[in-house]
Motif scaffolding. Sequence first.
Motif, mmCIF file in Angstrom:
data_model
loop_
_atom_site.group_PDB
_atom_site.id
_atom_site.type_symbol
_atom_site.label_atom_id
_atom_site.label_comp_id
_atom_site.label_asym_id
_atom_site.label_seq_id
_atom_site.Cartn_x
_atom_site.Cartn_y
_atom_site.Cartn_z
ATOM 1 N N ALA A 180 -6.107 10.496 -49.235
ATOM 2 C CA ALA A 180 -5.519 9.013 -49.297
ATOM 3 C C ALA A 180 -7.092 8.564 -48.248
ATOM 4 O O ALA A 180 -7.631 7.333 -49.169
ATOM 5 N N GLU A 181 -7.575 9.419 -47.209
ATOM 6 C CA GLU A 181 -8.791 8.999 -46.632
ATOM 7 C C GLU A 181 -10.047 9.328 -47.756
ATOM 8 O O GLU A 181 -11.148 8.796 -47.545
ATOM 9 N N ARG A 182 -9.697 10.119 -48.742
ATOM 10 C CA ARG A 182 -11.281 10.558 -49.167
ATOM 11 C C ARG A 182 -10.956 10.036 -50.719
ATOM 12 O O ARG A 182 -12.000 9.859 -51.166
ATOM 13 N N SER A 183 -9.752 9.255 -51.012
ATOM 14 C CA SER A 183 -10.214 8.507 -51.958
ATOM 15 C C SER A 183 -10.734 6.577 -51.711
ATOM 16 O O SER A 183 -10.752 6.691 -51.101
ATOM 17 N N LEU A 184 -11.140 6.033 -52.583
ATOM 18 C CA LEU A 184 -12.045 4.827 -52.529
ATOM 19 C C LEU A 184 -10.482 3.636 -51.086
ATOM 20 O O LEU A 184 -11.256 2.848 -51.265
ATOM 21 N N GLU A 185 -9.752 3.680 -52.730
ATOM 22 C CA GLU A 185 -8.555 3.013 -52.192
ATOM 23 C C GLU A 185 -8.398 3.421 -50.871
ATOM 24 O O GLU A 185 -7.811 2.350 -50.544
ATOM 25 N N GLY A 186 -8.374 4.566 -50.774
ATOM 26 C CA GLY A 186 -7.557 4.632 -49.362
ATOM 27 C C GLY A 186 -8.361 4.759 -48.130
ATOM 28 O O GLY A 186 -8.424 4.684 -46.581
ATOM 29 N N SER A 187 -10.306 4.323 -48.532
ATOM 30 C CA SER A 187 -11.181 3.963 -47.390
ATOM 31 C C SER A 187 -10.743 3.101 -46.848
ATOM 32 O O SER A 187 -11.194 3.245 -45.585
ATOM 33 N N HIS A 188 -10.100 2.340 -47.904
ATOM 34 C CA HIS A 188 -10.482 0.566 -46.447
ATOM 35 C C HIS A 188 -8.316 0.736 -46.303
ATOM 36 O O HIS A 188 -7.294 0.216 -46.977
ATOM 37 N N GLY A 189 -7.991 0.278 -44.826
ATOM 38 C CA GLY A 189 -6.730 -0.191 -44.561
ATOM 39 C C GLY A 189 -6.029 1.216 -43.884
ATOM 40 O O GLY A 189 -4.939 0.870 -43.900
ATOM 41 N N THR A 190 -6.537 2.402 -44.145
ATOM 42 C CA THR A 190 -5.611 3.503 -44.070
ATOM 43 C C THR A 190 -5.924 3.739 -42.964
ATOM 44 O O THR A 190 -6.591 4.084 -42.317
ATOM 45 N N HIS A 191 -4.860 4.252 -41.952
ATOM 46 C CA HIS A 191 -4.940 4.360 -40.349
ATOM 47 C C HIS A 191 -4.095 5.619 -40.419
ATOM 48 O O HIS A 191 -3.552 6.270 -40.753
ATOM 49 N N ASP A 192 -5.175 6.329 -38.813
ATOM 50 C CA ASP A 192 -5.165 7.398 -39.013
ATOM 51 C C ASP A 192 -4.041 7.855 -37.945
ATOM 52 O O ASP A 192 -4.503 7.100 -37.022
ATOM 53 N N ALA A 193 -2.462 8.246 -37.948
ATOM 54 C CA ALA A 193 -2.132 8.976 -36.971
ATOM 55 C C ALA A 193 -1.508 10.145 -36.629
ATOM 56 O O ALA A 193 -0.709 9.783 -35.803
ATOM 57 N N GLN A 194 -2.598 11.027 -37.031
ATOM 58 C CA GLN A 194 -3.113 11.549 -36.106
ATOM 59 C C GLN A 194 -3.315 11.895 -34.370
ATOM 60 O O GLN A 194 -4.163 11.495 -34.511
ATOM 61 N N LEU A 195 -2.579 13.045 -33.964
ATOM 62 C CA LEU A 195 -3.648 13.363 -32.603
ATOM 63 C C LEU A 195 -4.730 14.445 -32.732
ATOM 64 O O LEU A 195 -3.925 15.227 -33.423
ATOM 65 N N HIS A 196 -5.317 13.839 -32.309
ATOM 66 C CA HIS A 196 -6.517 14.316 -32.613
ATOM 67 C C HIS A 196 -7.302 15.085 -31.435
ATOM 68 O O HIS A 196 -7.303 17.055 -31.502
ATOM 69 N N CYS A 197 -6.771 15.573 -30.448
ATOM 70 C CA CYS A 197 -6.855 15.651 -28.247
ATOM 71 C C CYS A 197 -6.013 15.433 -28.046
ATOM 72 O O CYS A 197 -5.643 14.386 -27.611
ATOM 73 N N CYS A 198 -5.844 16.387 -26.792
ATOM 74 C CA CYS A 198 -4.511 15.660 -25.773
ATOM 75 C C CYS A 198 -5.523 16.043 -24.782
ATOM 76 O O CYS A 198 -5.951 16.797 -23.723
ATOM 77 N N LEU A 199 -5.722 14.705 -23.526
ATOM 78 C CA LEU A 199 -6.231 15.406 -21.830
ATOM 79 C C LEU A 199 -5.290 15.107 -21.687
ATOM 80 O O LEU A 199 -4.556 14.358 -21.280
ATOM 81 N N TYR A 200 -5.156 15.986 -21.198
ATOM 82 C CA TYR A 200 -4.162 16.426 -19.657
ATOM 83 C C TYR A 200 -4.110 16.502 -18.676
ATOM 84 O O TYR A 200 -4.724 17.153 -18.124
ATOM 85 N N PHE A 201 -3.870 15.489 -17.280
ATOM 86 C CA PHE A 201 -4.495 15.158 -16.496
ATOM 87 C C PHE A 201 -3.527 16.012 -15.865
ATOM 88 O O PHE A 201 -2.267 15.977 -15.430
ATOM 89 N N ILE A 202 -3.966 16.485 -14.510
ATOM 90 C CA ILE A 202 -3.001 17.209 -13.187
ATOM 91 C C ILE A 202 -3.698 16.639 -11.903
ATOM 92 O O ILE A 202 -4.605 16.276 -11.735
ATOM 93 N N SER A 203 -2.738 17.227 -11.177
ATOM 94 C CA SER A 203 -2.793 16.136 -9.725
ATOM 95 C C SER A 203 -3.440 17.420 -9.108
ATOM 96 O O SER A 203 -3.770 18.410 -9.295
#
Length: 106
Positions: free
Chosen positions: A8-31
């Motif tokens: 969908a992201e690579r198709s012409l139709e999917g390039s407009h309005g496709t929401h990327d719901a993936q988590l790409h990285c976790c910032l983990y804060f420690i005390s």
Amino acid sequence: CLAHQFKAERSLEGSHGTHDAQLHCCLYFISPHRFLRTDRLFLRRLQRFMPIVVVIAKADTLTDDELAAQRREVRRALDDGGIHLYTFLEMPDGDRGGAGAAAEVP
């Protein structure tokens, strides 16, 4: 699911309005001065799903020596627990990260 999203992201139709719901990285804060057993257990499980960047919260309140000691302690605990972190590659000009920086992800 992932193949469908990629298509969908690579198709012409999917390039407009496709929401990327993936988590790409976790910032983990420690005390500061605390890296608990539950932190290690959680990070061990989380690393299977995404890269992790551990951030020492309130690091600006620590002295340089305290911060260095905290970093050593956290790295030792992560190594002992078999936890792999997101690592930034050195850029040719000595810069770490920034736009277009690549990363090593185990």
